[in-house]
Design an enzyme around this catalytic site. Structure first.
Site, PDB file in Angstrom:
ATOM      1  N   ALA A 141       0.809  -1.214   0.000  1.00  0.00           N
ATOM      2  CA  ALA A 141       0.000   0.000   0.000  1.00  0.00           C
ATOM      3  C   ALA A 141       0.847   1.271   0.000  1.00  0.00           C
ATOM      4  O   ALA A 141       0.325   2.369   0.154  1.00  0.00           O
ATOM      5  CB  ALA A 141      -0.918  -0.010   1.217  1.00  0.00           C
ATOM      6  N   HIS A 142       2.174   1.119  -0.169  1.00  0.00           N
ATOM      7  CA  HIS A 142       3.017   2.322  -0.186  1.00  0.00           C
ATOM      8  C   HIS A 142       2.773   3.085  -1.491  1.00  0.00           C
ATOM      9  O   HIS A 142       2.823   2.497  -2.569  1.00  0.00           O
ATOM     10  CB  HIS A 142       4.494   1.942  -0.038  1.00  0.00           C
ATOM     11  CG  HIS A 142       4.820   1.432   1.330  1.00  0.00           C
ATOM     12  ND1 HIS A 142       5.455   2.186   2.285  1.00  0.00           N
ATOM     13  CD2 HIS A 142       4.537   0.244   1.920  1.00  0.00           C
ATOM     14  CE1 HIS A 142       5.581   1.485   3.395  1.00  0.00           C
ATOM     15  NE2 HIS A 142       5.025   0.294   3.206  1.00  0.00           N
ATOM     16  N   HIS A 217       8.063  -8.222   8.046  1.00  0.00           N
ATOM     17  CA  HIS A 217       6.810  -8.970   7.809  1.00  0.00           C
ATOM     18  C   HIS A 217       6.951  -9.956   6.653  1.00  0.00           C
ATOM     19  O   HIS A 217       6.299  -9.843   5.627  1.00  0.00           O
ATOM     20  CB  HIS A 217       5.583  -8.062   7.684  1.00  0.00           C
ATOM     21  CG  HIS A 217       5.650  -6.919   6.709  1.00  0.00           C
ATOM     22  ND1 HIS A 217       5.985  -7.097   5.387  1.00  0.00           N
ATOM     23  CD2 HIS A 217       5.380  -5.600   6.863  1.00  0.00           C
ATOM     24  CE1 HIS A 217       5.924  -5.921   4.769  1.00  0.00           C
ATOM     25  NE2 HIS A 217       5.567  -5.004   5.648  1.00  0.00           N
ATOM     26  N   ASN A 220       4.680 -11.085   3.464  1.00  0.00           N
ATOM     27  CA  ASN A 220       3.771 -10.011   3.032  1.00  0.00           C
ATOM     28  C   ASN A 220       4.605  -8.915   2.363  1.00  0.00           C
ATOM     29  O   ASN A 220       5.811  -8.880   2.517  1.00  0.00           O
ATOM     30  CB  ASN A 220       2.975  -9.459   4.222  1.00  0.00           C
ATOM     31  CG  ASN A 220       2.070 -10.506   4.815  1.00  0.00           C
ATOM     32  OD1 ASN A 220       2.263 -10.967   5.933  1.00  0.00           O
ATOM     33  ND2 ASN A 220       1.077 -10.920   4.029  1.00  0.00           N
ATOM     34  N   ARG A 228       8.009 -20.719  -8.138  1.00  0.00           N
ATOM     35  CA  ARG A 228       7.961 -21.555  -6.929  1.00  0.00           C
ATOM     36  C   ARG A 228       9.299 -21.642  -6.207  1.00  0.00           C
ATOM     37  O   ARG A 228       9.368 -21.649  -4.990  1.00  0.00           O
ATOM     38  CB  ARG A 228       7.407 -22.943  -7.249  1.00  0.00           C
ATOM     39  CG  ARG A 228       8.362 -23.843  -8.003  1.00  0.00           C
ATOM     40  CD  ARG A 228       7.605 -25.003  -8.659  1.00  0.00           C
ATOM     41  NE  ARG A 228       8.488 -26.015  -9.200  1.00  0.00           N
ATOM     42  CZ  ARG A 228       9.263 -25.860 -10.278  1.00  0.00           C
ATOM     43  NH1 ARG A 228       9.308 -24.693 -10.903  1.00  0.00           N
ATOM     44  NH2 ARG A 228      10.005 -26.846 -10.711  1.00  0.00           N
ATOM     45  N   ASP A 249      -1.876 -11.843  12.489  1.00  0.00           N
ATOM     46  CA  ASP A 249      -3.252 -11.404  12.769  1.00  0.00           C
ATOM     47  C   ASP A 249      -4.293 -12.393  12.250  1.00  0.00           C
ATOM     48  O   ASP A 249      -5.495 -12.191  12.429  1.00  0.00           O
ATOM     49  CB  ASP A 249      -3.506 -10.015  12.152  1.00  0.00           C
ATOM     50  CG  ASP A 249      -3.375 -10.017  10.629  1.00  0.00           C
ATOM     51  OD1 ASP A 249      -2.911 -11.039  10.074  1.00  0.00           O
ATOM     52  OD2 ASP A 249      -3.736  -9.008  10.012  1.00  0.00           O
ATOM     53  N   GLY A 250      -3.829 -13.469  11.578  1.00  0.00           N
ATOM     54  CA  GLY A 250      -4.785 -14.437  11.030  1.00  0.00           C
ATOM     55  C   GLY A 250      -5.223 -14.099   9.612  1.00  0.00           C
ATOM     56  O   GLY A 250      -5.877 -14.904   8.961  1.00  0.00           O
ATOM     57  N   ASP A 275       1.995  -4.378  12.957  1.00  0.00           N
ATOM     58  CA  ASP A 275       1.857  -3.574  11.733  1.00  0.00           C
ATOM     59  C   ASP A 275       0.474  -2.921  11.671  1.00  0.00           C
ATOM     60  O   ASP A 275      -0.052  -2.670  10.582  1.00  0.00           O
ATOM     61  CB  ASP A 275       2.125  -4.414  10.469  1.00  0.00           C
ATOM     62  CG  ASP A 275       2.485  -3.550   9.254  1.00  0.00           C
ATOM     63  OD1 ASP A 275       2.736  -2.336   9.433  1.00  0.00           O
ATOM     64  OD2 ASP A 275       2.479  -4.074   8.133  1.00  0.00           O
ATOM     65  N   GLY A 310      -2.133  -3.046   5.564  1.00  0.00           N
ATOM     66  CA  GLY A 310      -1.836  -2.937   6.987  1.00  0.00           C
ATOM     67  C   GLY A 310      -2.796  -3.783   7.784  1.00  0.00           C
ATOM     68  O   GLY A 310      -3.768  -4.325   7.251  1.00  0.00           O
TER      69      GLY A 310
HETATM   70 ZN   LIG Z   1       5.051  -3.067   5.195  1.00  0.00          ZN
END
Ligand SMILES: [Zn+2]
Length: 389
Positions: A141-142, A217, A220, A228, A249-250, A275, A310
């Site tokens: 999302a940056h 992270h 992500n 692969r 966070d699941g 995060d 986030g």
């Molecule tokens: Zn980040």
């Protein structure tokens, strides 16, 4: 002050004696505690290495004009973190114009300089960006318009605005000039972290050789589709010099991935981070002028894309999920929330451990089969910063 609880490794009930903000000693059993009791777990206070904001408040405001405005954002985040068992956190400043990033850091620094309570809660500042991959996926999302190649002069101006408090810096190692930048960061005492990267396996290894010590992270800020093997995920997993932080966070990592990362890195190389962003804890709906969306599940996405923007959960959820989804013991999961983050920041021996002489940052909690930990009390340098009613 005396604080009582069960040790997470043995289950033994102890009473800790706190003096001058530090742990002065332990006695067996319940010894007239002011906080806690024999039915709660006692752990070193959680340290969140990556916290952007929460519940409508953000560290990335950049436009704070006066101290009152700063406090209006800072204290609610501090209180949300404390309620989630987290007396310590690294405010995280993310990609924006140089001017705005400096503005956020300068405002944060003014607030820290004015209030010892904030200084105690903030062992360091984390900057993530703007030297990140411009590719869709790794960029997350940056905002693309502010992504740029590493610039040491710009970093120095950021560090100046932060009063030297930047101790963790996330960048993409494949960018032009990133490897010498990592060497300079390391030499200046700042921990270099890789994240939002599309680097080749070779570049990951070179970055670690240049001094990078953390994968931010892991799993992500990555492409949705990927070759692969080989790829940047396996390479970072396999590299024993790299700590990994994970968002547990699941939503950000499926349970099986979290379990594998935890098993590969082990409890001494894994740190759980929230995060969390300002939309965390808010009602489902469209936010940020329609750019971001909070889904009914609590997932926060870039509107109209599968990309997460986030996290919406704090450390109380992350630690509970580590226990639930991995084969880490409770004691090991708690180390991933306290001892390992402290070690990443070079604070071992002072923070992150339940040991005589360490700062009395403490988290007392209960753990059930579902949901986040139930925080009973949170102490920061011997001071109670949250206590359940
Ligand atoms: Zn980040």
């Amino acid at each position: 002050m005396r604080v009582c609880g069960k040790l997470c490794d043995t289950g033994e009930v102890v009473t800790a004696r706190l003096e001058a903000g530090r742990i002065a000693g332990f006695e067996a059993g319940v010894r007239d505690p002011a906080v806690g009791g024999p039915d709660v777990w006692l752990a070193a206070g959680f340290l969140d290495l990556q916290l952007n904001g929460y519940a409508g408040h953000d560290f990335n405001v950049g436009t704070w004009a006066d101290p009152a405005e700063v406090s209006a954002d800072l204290y609610p985040i501090l209180e949300s973190a404390a309620r989630a068992g987290t007396p310590l956190f690294c405010p995280t400043i993310t990609t924006n114009s140089a001017e705005r990033m400096r503005g956020s850091l300068a405002a944060l620094t003014r607030a820290l300089d004015a209030d010892p309570r904030l200084v105690r809660a903030v062992p360091a500042i984390h900057v993530e960006g703007p030297f990140l991959s411009p590719e869709e996926g790794p960029r997350g999302a940056h905002p693309l318009e502010h992504i740029r190649p590493p610039d040491w002069d710009e970093f120095q101006r950021l560090q100046e605005a932060a009063g030297g408090r930047i101790r963790l810096y996330t960048l993409a190692p494949e960018l032009d000039g990133a490897l010498p930048f990592i060497e300079k960061l390391t030499a200046s005492g700042v921990v270099a972290a890789m994240g939002h990267t599309a680097a080749s396996p070779e570049t990951i290894r070179e970055a670690a050789r240049s001094g990078a010590r953390v994968s931010t992270h892991l799993g992500n800020g990555a492409h949705a589709l990927i070759r692969r093997h080989p790829n940047y995920l396996w390479e970072q997993l396999a590299h024993d010099d790299l700590f990994a932080t994970v968002i547990a966070d699941g939503h950000h990592l499926p349970p099986a991935v979290l379990k594998c990362v935890a098993r590969v890195k082990g409890p001494e190389r894994l740190a759980v981070v929230s995060d969390a962003v300002s939309l965390g804890g808010l009602a489902p709906g469209s936010y940020a002028g329609g750019r971001h969306e909070v889904l009914p599940s609590g997932k926060i996405v870039v509107a109209g894309t599968p990309y997460l923007a986030g996290a919406g959960h704090l450390m109380d959820t992350g630690v509970a999920n580590l226990v639930r989804f991995t084969d880490l013991s409770l004691a090991q999961a708690v180390r991933c929330a306290a001892a390992v983050p402290a070690r990443i920041l070079g604070l071992e021996g002072r923070k992150g451990e339940l040991r005589v002489g360490c700062d009395a940052d403490l988290t007392l909690f209960r753990l059930s089969d579902q949901g986040p930990l139930e925080t009973v009390a949170t102490l920061c340098a011997g001071e109670v910063v949250f206590r359940a009613a």
